[in-house]
Write a protein that holds these residues in place. Sequence first.
Motif, PDB file in Angstrom:
ATOM      1  N   GLY A 422       0.783  -1.224   0.000  1.00 24.32           N
ATOM      2  CA  GLY A 422       0.000   0.000   0.000  1.00 24.32           C
ATOM      3  C   GLY A 422       0.813   1.271   0.000  1.00 24.32           C
ATOM      4  N   HIS A 423       2.099   1.223   0.413  1.00 35.26           N
ATOM      5  CA  HIS A 423       2.875   2.443   0.587  1.00 35.26           C
ATOM      6  C   HIS A 423       4.143   2.494  -0.256  1.00 35.26           C
ATOM      7  CE1 HIS A 423       0.390   2.197   4.232  1.00 35.26           C
ATOM      8  NE2 HIS A 423       0.492   3.510   4.298  1.00 35.26           N
ATOM      9  N   TRP A 424       4.528   1.402  -0.895  1.00 33.26           N
ATOM     10  CA  TRP A 424       5.778   1.412  -1.663  1.00 33.26           C
ATOM     11  C   TRP A 424       5.603   2.243  -2.937  1.00 33.26           C
ATOM     12  CZ3 TRP A 424       9.885  -1.288   0.490  1.00 33.26           C
ATOM     13  CH2 TRP A 424      11.077  -1.266  -0.249  1.00 33.26           C
ATOM     14  N   PRO A 425       6.612   3.004  -3.341  1.00 31.68           N
ATOM     15  CA  PRO A 425       6.499   3.808  -4.570  1.00 31.68           C
ATOM     16  C   PRO A 425       6.236   2.931  -5.796  1.00 31.68           C
ATOM     17  CG  PRO A 425       8.423   4.477  -3.282  1.00 31.68           C
ATOM     18  CD  PRO A 425       7.897   3.232  -2.649  1.00 31.68           C
ATOM     19  N   LEU A 426       5.587   3.536  -6.793  1.00 34.97           N
ATOM     20  CA  LEU A 426       5.253   2.811  -8.024  1.00 34.97           C
ATOM     21  C   LEU A 426       6.451   2.829  -8.961  1.00 34.97           C
ATOM     22  CD1 LEU A 426       1.608   4.070  -8.629  1.00 34.97           C
ATOM     23  CD2 LEU A 426       2.296   1.778  -7.942  1.00 34.97           C
ATOM     24  N   ASP A 427       7.522   2.170  -8.565  1.00 38.74           N
ATOM     25  CA  ASP A 427       8.702   2.100  -9.405  1.00 38.74           C
ATOM     26  C   ASP A 427       9.276   0.691  -9.354  1.00 38.74           C
ATOM     27  OD1 ASP A 427       9.942   1.912  -6.942  1.00 38.74           O
ATOM     28  OD2 ASP A 427      10.646   3.982  -6.936  1.00 38.74           O
ATOM     29  N   ALA A 428      10.400   0.510 -10.029  1.00 39.42           N
ATOM     30  CA  ALA A 428      10.970  -0.830 -10.165  1.00 39.42           C
ATOM     31  C   ALA A 428      11.553  -1.362  -8.864  1.00 39.42           C
ATOM     32  CB  ALA A 428      12.057  -0.817 -11.249  1.00 39.42           C
ATOM     33  N   SER A 429      11.760  -0.504  -7.847  1.00 38.20           N
ATOM     34  CA  SER A 429      12.290  -1.002  -6.579  1.00 38.20           C
ATOM     35  C   SER A 429      11.311  -1.920  -5.860  1.00 38.20           C
ATOM     36  CB  SER A 429      12.649   0.181  -5.670  1.00 38.20           C
ATOM     37  OG  SER A 429      11.498   0.928  -5.326  1.00 38.20           O
ATOM     38  N   PHE A 430      10.051  -1.935  -6.292  1.00 38.49           N
ATOM     39  CA  PHE A 430       9.064  -2.840  -5.687  1.00 38.49           C
ATOM     40  C   PHE A 430       9.409  -4.302  -5.966  1.00 38.49           C
ATOM     41  CE2 PHE A 430       4.879  -5.014  -5.705  1.00 38.49           C
ATOM     42  CZ  PHE A 430       4.509  -4.744  -4.404  1.00 38.49           C
ATOM     43  N   ARG A 431      10.335  -4.537  -6.868  1.00 39.12           N
ATOM     44  CA  ARG A 431      10.723  -5.912  -7.200  1.00 39.12           C
ATOM     45  C   ARG A 431      11.190  -6.670  -5.958  1.00 39.12           C
ATOM     46  NH1 ARG A 431      13.599  -8.715 -11.344  1.00 39.12           N
ATOM     47  NH2 ARG A 431      13.468 -10.911 -10.745  1.00 39.12           N
ATOM     48  N   ALA A 432      11.882  -5.970  -5.027  1.00 35.35           N
ATOM     49  CA  ALA A 432      12.351  -6.637  -3.808  1.00 35.35           C
ATOM     50  C   ALA A 432      11.181  -7.136  -2.979  1.00 35.35           C
ATOM     51  CB  ALA A 432      13.219  -5.676  -2.996  1.00 35.35           C
ATOM     52  N   VAL A 433      10.139  -6.307  -2.808  1.00 36.56           N
ATOM     53  CA  VAL A 433       8.947  -6.723  -2.062  1.00 36.56           C
ATOM     54  C   VAL A 433       8.258  -7.874  -2.779  1.00 36.56           C
ATOM     55  CG1 VAL A 433       6.737  -5.954  -1.127  1.00 36.56           C
ATOM     56  CG2 VAL A 433       8.681  -4.390  -1.168  1.00 36.56           C
ATOM     57  N   LEU A 434       8.192  -7.774  -4.086  1.00 34.60           N
ATOM     58  CA  LEU A 434       7.518  -8.806  -4.874  1.00 34.60           C
ATOM     59  C   LEU A 434       8.191 -10.160  -4.707  1.00 34.60           C
ATOM     60  CD1 LEU A 434       5.237  -8.935  -7.190  1.00 34.60           C
ATOM     61  CD2 LEU A 434       7.184  -9.080  -8.729  1.00 34.60           C
ATOM     62  N   GLU A 435       9.510 -10.192  -4.793  1.00 32.28           N
ATOM     63  CA  GLU A 435      10.221 -11.459  -4.677  1.00 32.28           C
ATOM     64  C   GLU A 435      10.110 -12.037  -3.273  1.00 32.28           C
ATOM     65  OE1 GLU A 435      11.339 -13.182  -7.046  1.00 32.28           O
ATOM     66  OE2 GLU A 435      11.095 -11.699  -8.630  1.00 32.28           O
ATOM     67  N   MET A 436      10.073 -11.169  -2.246  1.00 30.40           N
ATOM     68  CA  MET A 436       9.869 -11.668  -0.885  1.00 30.40           C
ATOM     69  C   MET A 436       8.503 -12.329  -0.769  1.00 30.40           C
ATOM     70  SD  MET A 436       9.697  -9.554   2.705  1.00 30.40           S
ATOM     71  CE  MET A 436       8.392  -8.528   2.075  1.00 30.40           C
ATOM     72  N   TRP A 437       7.487 -11.686  -1.331  1.00 30.67           N
ATOM     73  CA  TRP A 437       6.133 -12.248  -1.312  1.00 30.67           C
ATOM     74  C   TRP A 437       6.085 -13.578  -2.057  1.00 30.67           C
ATOM     75  CZ3 TRP A 437       2.236 -11.037  -5.544  1.00 30.67           C
ATOM     76  CH2 TRP A 437       1.001 -11.633  -5.269  1.00 30.67           C
ATOM     77  N   LEU A 438       6.659 -13.631  -3.251  1.00 28.89           N
ATOM     78  CA  LEU A 438       6.638 -14.865  -4.041  1.00 28.89           C
ATOM     79  C   LEU A 438       7.437 -15.968  -3.364  1.00 28.89           C
ATOM     80  CD1 LEU A 438       7.001 -13.423  -7.662  1.00 28.89           C
ATOM     81  CD2 LEU A 438       4.917 -14.084  -6.449  1.00 28.89           C
ATOM     82  N   SER A 439       8.493 -15.610  -2.644  1.00 28.99           N
ATOM     83  CA  SER A 439       9.259 -16.639  -1.915  1.00 28.99           C
ATOM     84  C   SER A 439       8.410 -17.274  -0.831  1.00 28.99           C
ATOM     85  CB  SER A 439      10.516 -16.013  -1.300  1.00 28.99           C
ATOM     86  OG  SER A 439      11.396 -15.559  -2.303  1.00 28.99           O
ATOM     87  N   TYR A 440       7.618 -16.469  -0.130  1.00 32.28           N
ATOM     88  CA  TYR A 440       6.761 -17.035   0.910  1.00 32.28           C
ATOM     89  C   TYR A 440       5.672 -17.920   0.306  1.00 32.28           C
ATOM     90  CZ  TYR A 440       3.752 -17.417   4.994  1.00 32.28           C
ATOM     91  OH  TYR A 440       2.990 -17.914   6.021  1.00 32.28           O
ATOM     92  N   LEU A 441       5.165 -17.557  -0.875  1.00 33.55           N
ATOM     93  CA  LEU A 441       4.074 -18.319  -1.484  1.00 33.55           C
ATOM     94  C   LEU A 441       4.518 -19.672  -2.011  1.00 33.55           C
ATOM     95  CD1 LEU A 441       2.140 -15.595  -3.543  1.00 33.55           C
ATOM     96  CD2 LEU A 441       1.822 -16.297  -1.171  1.00 33.55           C
ATOM     97  N   GLN A 442       5.809 -19.902  -2.136  1.00 33.53           N
ATOM     98  CA  GLN A 442       6.297 -21.136  -2.761  1.00 33.53           C
ATOM     99  C   GLN A 442       7.209 -21.912  -1.815  1.00 33.53           C
ATOM    100  OE1 GLN A 442       7.167 -20.431  -7.228  1.00 33.53           O
ATOM    101  NE2 GLN A 442       7.688 -18.490  -6.246  1.00 33.53           N
ATOM    102  N   PRO A 443       6.678 -22.481  -0.756  1.00 36.49           N
ATOM    103  CA  PRO A 443       7.542 -23.258   0.149  1.00 36.49           C
ATOM    104  C   PRO A 443       8.106 -24.504  -0.514  1.00 36.49           C
ATOM    105  CG  PRO A 443       5.227 -23.564   0.725  1.00 36.49           C
ATOM    106  CD  PRO A 443       5.268 -22.474  -0.310  1.00 36.49           C
ATOM    107  N   TRP A 444       7.447 -24.987  -1.565  1.00 36.45           N
ATOM    108  CA  TRP A 444       7.926 -26.195  -2.241  1.00 36.45           C
ATOM    109  C   TRP A 444       9.270 -25.960  -2.943  1.00 36.45           C
ATOM    110  CZ3 TRP A 444       3.106 -23.978  -2.934  1.00 36.45           C
ATOM    111  CH2 TRP A 444       2.963 -23.090  -4.011  1.00 36.45           C
ATOM    112  N   ARG A 445       9.616 -24.715  -3.201  1.00 35.49           N
ATOM    113  CA  ARG A 445      10.917 -24.445  -3.812  1.00 35.49           C
ATOM    114  C   ARG A 445      12.059 -24.752  -2.860  1.00 35.49           C
ATOM    115  NH1 ARG A 445      11.491 -18.627  -6.130  1.00 35.49           N
ATOM    116  NH2 ARG A 445      13.547 -19.533  -6.523  1.00 35.49           N
ATOM    117  N   TYR A 446      11.781 -24.780  -1.558  1.00 34.50           N
ATOM    118  CA  TYR A 446      12.825 -24.977  -0.558  1.00 34.50           C
ATOM    119  C   TYR A 446      12.672 -26.324   0.142  1.00 34.50           C
ATOM    120  CZ  TYR A 446      12.513 -20.022  -1.518  1.00 34.50           C
ATOM    121  OH  TYR A 446      12.428 -18.810  -2.160  1.00 34.50           O
ATOM    122  N   ALA A 447      11.939 -27.216  -0.492  1.00 34.34           N
ATOM    123  CA  ALA A 447      11.786 -28.572   0.043  1.00 34.34           C
ATOM    124  C   ALA A 447      13.038 -29.375  -0.283  1.00 34.34           C
ATOM    125  CB  ALA A 447      10.546 -29.234  -0.536  1.00 34.34           C
ATOM    126  N   PRO A 448      13.393 -30.346   0.551  1.00 35.70           N
ATOM    127  CA  PRO A 448      14.626 -31.105   0.310  1.00 35.70           C
ATOM    128  C   PRO A 448      14.560 -31.994  -0.919  1.00 35.70           C
ATOM    129  CG  PRO A 448      13.406 -32.010   2.168  1.00 35.70           C
ATOM    130  CD  PRO A 448      12.733 -30.728   1.816  1.00 35.70           C
TER     131      PRO A 448
END
Length: 862
Positions: A422-448
């Motif tokens: 809701g508060h991050w600027p509308l620029d390309a730096s939002f990529r860091a927030v996006l990747e953090m969100w996508l990392s949480y959504l995909q726990p299977w990527r870190y399965a053994p």
Amino acid sequence: MAVPHLQQPSFLLATLKADCVNKPFAQRCRDLETLIEELPAKELHGIFPWLVESIFGSLDGIIVGWNLRCLQGRTNPNEYSVALDFLDPSGPMMKLVYKLQAEEYRYDFPVSYLPGPVKASIQEQVLPECSLYHNKVQFPSSGGLGLNLALNPFEYYMFYFAISLITQKNSPVTHHVSPSNSAYFILVDTYLKCFLPTEGSVLPPPSSNPGGAIPSPTPRSPAVPFSSYGMHHTSLLKRHIAHQPSVNADPASQEIWRSETLLQIFVEMWLHHYSLEMYQKMQSPHVKLEVLHYRLSISSKHHGSPAQSSYQALHAYQLSPPMADFCLSHSSHLSKPCVEEKIRICMAVTQIKESFKPTEEHVLVVRLLVKHLHAFSNSLKPEPLSPSAHSHTASPLEEFKRVVIPRFVQEKLYIFLQHCFGHWPLDASFRAVLEMWLSYLQPWRYAPEKPPQSTEPLPRSVSEKWAAFIQENLLMYTKLFMGFLNRALRTDLVSPKNALMVFRVAKVFAQPNLAEMILKGEQLFLEPELVIPHRQHRLFMSPTLGGSFLSSRSPAVTDASFKVKSHVYSLEGQDFQYKQMFGTEVRNLVLKLAQLICQAQQTAKSISDHSAETMASQSFFSWFRFTPSEMNGSYTGNDLDEIGQDSIKKTDEYLEKALEYLCQIFKLSEAQLTQMMMKCGTAQDENGKKQLPDCIASENGLILTPLGRYQIINGLRRFELQYQGDAELQPIRSYENAALVRLLFRLSSALNERFADQMEVLCSRDDFVGRLCRYHLTNPQLVQKIRYSPVVRDRTSQNWGPRISLRFLASYRTLISLLMIYFLASWFYVGPVGCTFMILTGYFLYAVIMTFFFEGWKPHEH
């Protein structure tokens, strides 16, 4: 460095402060290591707070300390390696921590530097839900100011380490710093791997006493009476020791407190920041329930019918009938003082004015934490088939892995992501927030387990075993996806970085079987709730309200629908109005995004075509050609021309794949896509040129509408900028000689003033001479140019009479062309006078021909 025997702490501290000025960094670290090895804990106790502050900086950000966030091996390899060795989990600093921990020393940490919600609640003498703060809050000593937390050495060290990421955000930076390569980032990763290991157990702390162990923190009586605004959990360590016949029988049970403490500190310092609005939204149903009970008790004193007043209060509080029945049936179990304490925290947080703005580095560190917690949780050993075997073999670390995400991280990470979306600027730096969100959504990527090797790079299907995780984190998938849609609709999708973000999200959600499991979770949440008395209590058994996910010994919630509802209501409240991700409203937003993707593809294509035409026109011979755009000031380019052909191709690829993935997720038909493509095609003229932005014609010119502003901001349409004034007075161009421009302007002005009447008479003639003079001396198309920008109407009525313009002779191209002509003529033994005569004769013949056929073209002004 020789260590004096039994130095006074004040003298030792003064010596160390002097060494900070006089000795190099590596030498100071070696001296500190010697002191830690040889001095007893009693003497080291006095210098420990100063040492921690000198490393991580002061809490107010004035003292920078070692500036670990800007320390990198590429720029300062020696200091980088020395700092990492000194702060390593097995290094000298942690040895000092464990040496002081064995003596049970306590150090004060100011409550005023804690995150806003925690600070407000403690100042109101209401303990937060996190057990990290329990039995630690103390009133200041006589003459002191403010509340303090009495922390053990390990907690004190980790508090400073974690909060330095927030307090030192304005540190001076003399060079470009990559956050993922900084010493701070490496230390976070090292501490996580040490205290939250994916393989084996937590390593025991180094001890100077062979066979000795560092005791875990002992419970302490509170120095001031506090109440808790939520049902807090007991420590995993204490709960496990209660089932152990002997603590020494299981060393992990003695050291699991470090893992739990480390994680709680990281989560509290990095994620427990939000505004009043977020705080009110995250209030658990249990807190709202207790506040409601207090309101019911007050209203029953002023009304004759307690039942009637109770139902009126329930109606005003917007609770569902099942919740209302539960509230009314359990109102007798609450005491007024307890509820009053819980209400005070809500009133205290209303005064929070904290404006929390996480940095990109902060988000990258949180993403590292999320990725490691997924790997840590997925390293849990499979449960044995025999329940009796499980009760005897489960270690504290295994129980900790089972609850680490739902109990410690889920709620605060969701609020943190909500704040960023809701508060991050509308620029390309939002990529860091996006990747953090996508990392949480995909726990299977870190399965053994490893995905099966295949010759074709097919997308990996999401296994059904992750359905429970998706359902228990439904809002992470659905509501945050809607938040991303709203951001994407307001960004410039022609930018490759923005297009990449849309592509990344679409690719993740398009993984086979993921959309179906999200849809199943939504169906479970929307399933009608039956009022069954024995099920009402389970509504509140969420990880933050005392519900246990520890083992099969606790009552298991078998109803998947209730688990999903518990998750949603614990994060958003009982009165939350859920919007379906696959509902009509969100589907319309996806269609709108698809339309913007099509428009962005058209814009990228037009930019690519324009760039290709520009490159083709910049040949060697075109350098000598006069073009109309040089003198009329038109601008047909775009800022996006700088991104290059390769980036434009990437943009087109990202958008094409993103559109394909969105069609897979939301089952968009080809007919809908064709219709959108046709709508985008209408943005092109019959001549293939882009239309103007949406405008309204007024007496003062064109006025942009809100749609027109949106089209300009997103690069969908633009004005063709042209110089509309006198060509003689336009700014001096880079290809013109400034001195010649000014000299020729004075000469032209003098000639025009001297022969104005004669030129007017000549141009008014109807014969060939008049046509030839009008061709050279007038510009009849000047007032007929189409205005693409809002201009004053009076300017269009201006007209200039016949005049001489010699400015074209100041162009470097014209001058160099004339010099080359004179140079080539000299090869044929033609002198300057003869060459000048030939040029004038040739130009006269050219002008006569152009007068007959193309009278409107003005070569000398172009």
